[in-house]
Scaffold this motif. Structure first.
Motif, PDB file in Angstrom:
ATOM      1  N   LEU A 105       0.853  -1.179   0.000  1.00  0.00           N
ATOM      2  CA  LEU A 105       0.000   0.000   0.000  1.00  0.00           C
ATOM      3  C   LEU A 105       0.896   1.238   0.000  1.00  0.00           C
ATOM      4  CD1 LEU A 105      -2.700   1.592   0.394  1.00  0.00           C
ATOM      5  CD2 LEU A 105      -2.323   1.328   2.869  1.00  0.00           C
ATOM      6  N   LEU A 107       0.612   5.105   0.661  1.00  0.00           N
ATOM      7  CA  LEU A 107      -0.270   6.128   1.222  1.00  0.00           C
ATOM      8  C   LEU A 107       0.211   7.483   0.736  1.00  0.00           C
ATOM      9  CD1 LEU A 107      -2.640   6.681   3.186  1.00  0.00           C
ATOM     10  CD2 LEU A 107      -0.915   6.983   4.988  1.00  0.00           C
ATOM     11  N   ARG A 139      -3.337   4.921  -2.393  1.00  0.00           N
ATOM     12  CA  ARG A 139      -4.536   5.556  -1.858  1.00  0.00           C
ATOM     13  C   ARG A 139      -4.171   6.702  -0.932  1.00  0.00           C
ATOM     14  NH1 ARG A 139      -6.337  -0.113  -0.511  1.00  0.00           N
ATOM     15  NH2 ARG A 139      -7.659  -0.807  -2.244  1.00  0.00           N
ATOM     16  N   GLN A 143      -9.242   7.852   0.676  1.00  0.00           N
ATOM     17  CA  GLN A 143      -9.496   6.688  -0.174  1.00  0.00           C
ATOM     18  C   GLN A 143      -9.361   5.383   0.608  1.00  0.00           C
ATOM     19  OE1 GLN A 143      -6.558   7.641  -3.148  1.00  0.00           O
ATOM     20  NE2 GLN A 143      -8.088   8.472  -4.583  1.00  0.00           N
ATOM     21  N   CYS A 144      -8.470   5.365   1.598  1.00  0.00           N
ATOM     22  CA  CYS A 144      -8.352   4.179   2.455  1.00  0.00           C
ATOM     23  C   CYS A 144      -9.644   3.959   3.219  1.00  0.00           C
ATOM     24  CB  CYS A 144      -7.183   4.342   3.430  1.00  0.00           C
ATOM     25  SG  CYS A 144      -5.566   4.149   2.661  1.00  0.00           S
ATOM     26  N   THR A 145     -10.202   5.058   3.756  1.00  0.00           N
ATOM     27  CA  THR A 145     -11.466   4.945   4.493  1.00  0.00           C
ATOM     28  C   THR A 145     -12.575   4.430   3.583  1.00  0.00           C
ATOM     29  OG1 THR A 145     -10.810   6.783   5.914  1.00  0.00           O
ATOM     30  CG2 THR A 145     -13.150   6.194   5.876  1.00  0.00           C
ATOM     31  N   ALA A 148     -12.032   0.761   2.705  1.00  0.00           N
ATOM     32  CA  ALA A 148     -12.208  -0.123   3.854  1.00  0.00           C
ATOM     33  C   ALA A 148     -13.666  -0.438   4.141  1.00  0.00           C
ATOM     34  CB  ALA A 148     -11.546   0.481   5.087  1.00  0.00           C
ATOM     35  N   MET A 157      -5.465  -4.004   5.623  1.00  0.00           N
ATOM     36  CA  MET A 157      -4.816  -2.794   6.136  1.00  0.00           C
ATOM     37  C   MET A 157      -4.634  -2.837   7.651  1.00  0.00           C
ATOM     38  SD  MET A 157      -6.159   0.367   3.755  1.00  0.00           S
ATOM     39  CE  MET A 157      -7.912   0.117   3.963  1.00  0.00           C
ATOM     40  N   LEU A 173      -2.728   6.395   8.739  1.00  0.00           N
ATOM     41  CA  LEU A 173      -3.391   5.204   8.211  1.00  0.00           C
ATOM     42  C   LEU A 173      -4.282   4.563   9.263  1.00  0.00           C
ATOM     43  CD1 LEU A 173      -3.862   3.090   6.039  1.00  0.00           C
ATOM     44  CD2 LEU A 173      -1.759   1.939   6.778  1.00  0.00           C
ATOM     45  N   ILE A 177      -8.749   4.113   9.203  1.00  0.00           N
ATOM     46  CA  ILE A 177      -9.537   2.868   9.247  1.00  0.00           C
ATOM     47  C   ILE A 177     -10.000   2.564  10.670  1.00  0.00           C
ATOM     48  CG2 ILE A 177      -8.390   1.901   7.219  1.00  0.00           C
ATOM     49  CD1 ILE A 177      -6.635   0.260   9.105  1.00  0.00           C
TER      50      ILE A 177
END
Length: 897
Positions: A105, A107, A139, A143-145, A148, A157, A173, A177
């Motif tokens: 990943l 970030l 991401r 975008q991670c949120t 997820a 993650m 990070l 999440i």
């Protein structure tokens, strides 16, 4: 993680690199090849001993990949770029198997993604060119949120590990999440528990598969990982060790879970080495190779592969057992301590907590009496969700208090027998087996726990097969008619003491793997058990006899002609009385159906029911009054005539129809079969062909096929080939010669694909078309041999014997009995029939039996010699036998070239 750049990221896809990039990729490839070779050498050097620390190998490979990735990141990305690189998924845990994906990943906020898109593209392209199986995503925190929302992405993650990232990036990070935004503890737990349930269901809810999946299957590594992920989300601890300090996990439980995780990891690491590709399923192709690589050696009782697989099955069972407990504790962590509901009466020592049964006293259990009392209470409250995790843990710690049955006091033995005589005894035995109590009570059972047999006939381990047999007996006991077992629900109520049949089921395979005849050895065990447990001599003798003879009915029905009165008389003489017959019938049905889900079918149901009914009549008549063939034929004729008369046929018409049928058919056929065939002949002129098919009982797709036709060379082969092309497997064939040069052939068939069975009309139409055309045009379908069969090849065994028309041994008989044992495969019978045709031989009877990968077929055949003045069929002479043997070997060996 995805294996390519996300849409809109602007990253370059894999493609041509500069010469410098190609050189750098080659250096990475070479470095990793050297690392993998060294790790494989370390694995092989230590695989057979306790010195192998699989975690060190997994971490060493992850460290080597870390070093290469960090070096490339520094070379290709600016030092001040606002980018952070994380390892996620299994790689994030620091576990990297030889063929595992490397999930990454990056970030970065959108502006940084755009600015450094080209450099990131070069980075990932070089990794791909180096042969590293990289999956990646780029991401931003937002975008991670968003990503997820998919719990699978979130899970990956959760285990993010910084490769090139500062502490601020890690904090960012984790915040993106966090449960505050999505998947709070309760929702995460419920979703992951359902995911686990569905995953287990895909593998039949059992780890005891012939080709188990080490990663995804029940009790596999994914189960351990799921427990870890739940701890991360629910409790916030990064490792399972922390659960011990807060009382969620016992030291012994943690030790067991870690030991079995390492055992499974050793298997997976070795599997990747022998497969040389990403493979998680322990397929037959690799089992023997892996067993050898792990240092297992064949011995007198167990093949090396069986030793390895037994280790896997036991590991998976322990992971499942402890996982079940920990899931309960997670649930209580989220929902809070449940309100206890005490049980009443004889079970007041127990209570229900959130519908799990639990011991009330902290001092439970004081002795084995308390442990047996738990299973009695549980059986009496059978609908509860299960055993409470704390009681389950206490039980596991107290197993040493359970004596072996021969060391127990009489009162404890009586408690065990009371469980067998009480409500839901099979459920109680299953639970005792799963929780280790049954193996302590009967040590022989512990020896077959997890024991597999390297063949395709036994698809379960011995202990799981035994429990499947007991479950089948429980179905018979329910009193509810099951269409798969036509008369079992009628026979069960006749049992004097049903617990004796349960004991026979428990002991019938308990001596597997000891060497020698497991039926005889198991009979000895049953005799010892019955005597020590205080059963009467009559009851002990019945259980012992059932164990010793548990294969008798199956072998008789599938390998002999049960339409022959002499066969019935011999079988009845061995059974001797009705009580034995009732028990043996039920045990046989339960045993066959519990061996493989595919093994029990309409043909076997009919065979067993017919043999049971015929034997019962023989016993009622008295063994001193055996039924002669003529008497049997007369009874069948009268019964069939009554059936036809009931539908309006006149005696003259019935007599005319019967006159066109072979006399031996009345001796060998059933009345309903004779009546059906006779009715089929209405309107059929002499010399015409008649083809009829009808469903067998309520079994989907099973058919009885009747063919009446003028006899011609190659007729049997043409019929068999046509049925094979229709996707029908022949279970039994009866080929009878009728008056005026006709044949009366009957075939019992089942579909090879139950999802698409041909109808009776389809069969009639196709067979009629085949027989209306020249028979020499019919050829068997050509099919590829199934992958798994090549690992179970049986050296063909071909035998000849001279018999009379009844199939009895006779030095001057008219026919030759051909016995064939070989590896089964699609189209086998069609190819054998074609070989017989090419040798100019006629088939008069056939018995088809298949046991997993093993086919055991018998044919009554004749040949017409050129010098025979009257053209009659004769038994094969030595020259003809040798020619046929060579032709059959050529046919069978051709599949393995």
């Amino acid at each position: 993680m995805t294996g390519s750049a996300p849409a809109g990221s602007g990253l370059a896809e894999p493609g041509a690199t500069t010469a410098q990039g190609a050189e750098r990729a080659a250096s990475v490839r070479a470095a990793m090849a050297a690392v993998d070779a060294a790790l494989a050498q370390r694995f092989d050097a230590l695989a057979g001993g306790s010195e192998l620390d699989i975690d060190r190998l997994l971490h060493a490979r992850a460290d080597a990949v870390d070093a290469e990735l960090r070096a490339l990141w520094r070379e290709l990305l600016p030092a001040d770029a606002p980018l952070a690189l994380f390892a996620v998924g299994g790689y994030g845990r620091g576990e990297l198997f030889p063929q595992s994906d490397i999930d990454l990943l990056v970030l970065a906020e959108p502006e940084a993604q755009a600015e450094h898109a080209e450099a990131l593209g070069r980075f990932f392209t070089l990794l791909w060119d180096a042969g590293l199986p990289v999956g990646h995503a780029v991401r931003s925190a937002a975008q991670c949120t968003e990503a997820a929302a998919d719990i699978t992405v979130l899970t990956a993650m959760l285990e993010a590990r910084a490769l090139a990232a500062d502490s601020h990036a890690g904090t960012t990070l984790r915040a993106a999440i966090a449960p505050l935004y999505l998947w709070p503890a309760r929702e995460f737990f419920l979703a992951k528990r359902e995911e686990l349930r569905q995953r287990h269901a895909r593998y039949g809810d059992t780890a005891d598969n012939l080709e188990p999946n080490l990663k995804e299957g029940p009790g596999g590594l994914r189960d351990v990982q799921t427990l870890h992920w739940m701890a991360l989300r629910i409790i916030g601890t990064a490792d399972l060790e922390s659960l011990v300090a807060i009382g969620q996990l016992g030291v012994d439980e943690l030790g067991t879970l870690e030991r079995e995780r390492r055992a499974l990891s050793r298997l997976r690491f070795g599997l990747h080495l022998v497969a040389r590709k990403r493979e998680e399923r322990l397929r037959f192709d690799y089992q023997k190779l892996l067993a050898e690589r792990l240092g297992h050696v064949d011995n007198a009782d167990n093949l090396a592969v069986e030793q390895m697989m037994q280790g896997f099955y036991r590991s998976a069972a322990l992971v499942l057992r402890i996982g079940e407990r920990l899931l309960q504790r997670y649930e209580e962590q989220i929902e809070g301590e449940p309100v206890a509901v005490p049980l009443s009466g004889a079970f007041e020592a127990f209570e229900l907590r959130r519908d799990y049964i639990a011991a009330r006293s902290p001092q439970w259990p004081r002795d084995a009496h308390d442990i047996f009392a738990l299973f009695a209470a549980w059986a009496s409250h059978d609908a509860v969700r299960g055993l409470h995790s704390r009681t389950a843990r206490t039980l596991a710690e107290s197993l040493s208090r359970v004596p072996t049955y021969d060391q127990a006091e009489p009162a404890l033995r009586e408690r065990f027998l009371a469980i067998l005589r009480g409500p839901h005894p099979v459920h109680a035995l299953e639970r005792m087996a799963r929780l280790g109590v049954l193996g302590r009570w009967i040590p022989a059972f512990s020896k077959v726990s997890g024991r597999m047999q390297f063949d395709l006939f036994h698809v379960y381990t011995v202990d799981q097969h035994t429990l499947a047999v007991l479950r089948n007996l429980a179905r018979f006991a329910s009193g509810v008619a099951d269409e798969r077992f036509s008369i079992a629900h009628e026979v069960w109520p006749r049992l004097r003491k049903p617990e004796l049949l349960l004991l026979a089921g428990l002991f019938h395979d308990i001596a597997k793997g000891r060497g020698g005849d497991h039926s005889e050895l198991g009979g000895d065990d049953a005799r010892s058990f019955g005597t020590i447990m205080g059963l009467s001599e009559a009851d002990t003798a019945l259980v012992e006899w059932l164990v010793r003879q548990h294969l008798l009915m199956s072998v008789t029905a599938q390998k002999q002609d049960i339409a022959d009165p002499e066969v019935i008389h011999r079988f009845a003489g061995k059974v001797a009385d009705r009580e034995r017959l009732d028990h043996l019938y039920l045990l046989t049905c339960a045993d066959i159906a519990g061996t493989s889900p595919k093994l029990w079918n309409a043909w076997k149901d009919r065979l067993m029911a017919d043999l049971y009914t015929a034997t019962r009549l023989a016993l009622r008549r008295g063994l001193e009054h055996p039924v002669a063939g003529a008497e049997r034929a007369a009874e069948t004729r009268a019964a069939a005539q009554a059936m036809l008369a009931a539908f309006g046929s006149q005696d003259a018409e019935i007599d005319a129809l019967f006159a066109r049928m072979p006399e031996i058919g009345f001796q060998r056929g059933r009345p309903d079969q004779i009546a059906w065939q006779a009715a089929s002949l209405r309107g059929v002129l002499v010399g015409d062909t008649c083809v009829r098919a009808r469903p067998v009982s309520a079994h989907a797709g099973a058919l009885e096929v009747f063919v009446h036709s003028p006899d011609r060379d190659g007729l049997f082969a043409a019929i068999v080939a046509t049925l094979d092309r229709l996707g029908l497997a022949i279970q039994q064939a009866r080929v009878l010669d009728g008056p005026q040069g006709t044949i009366f052939d009957t075939f019992e068939v089942i579909p090879t694909d139950p999802r698409h069975p041909p109808t009776a009309e389809d069969v009639e139409r196709r067979l009629a078309a085949t027989l209306a055309a020249p028979l020499d045009r019919v050829r068997p379908a050509r099919r590829a041999q199934p992958r798994h069969l090549k690992h179970f090849r049986i050296v063909p065994q071909i035998g000849f014997n001279t018999v009379d028309k009844s199939g009895n041994d006779s030095a001057h008989g008219e026919r030759t009995l051909l016995s064939l044992v070989c590896t089964d495969r699609p189209g086998l019978l069609a190819d054998v029939a074609m070989t017989l045709r090419n040798q100019g031989l006629r088939v008069h009877d056939a018995r088809i039996a298949t046991f997993g990968e093993r086919a055991e077929d018998m044919f009554q055949i004749t040949a017409t010699t050129a010098t025979d003045p009257d053209g009659r069929d004769r038994a094969l002479d030595d020259t003809q036998q040798q020619a046929l043997r060579a032709a059959l070997h050529a046919c069978l060996e051709g599949d393995h070239q």
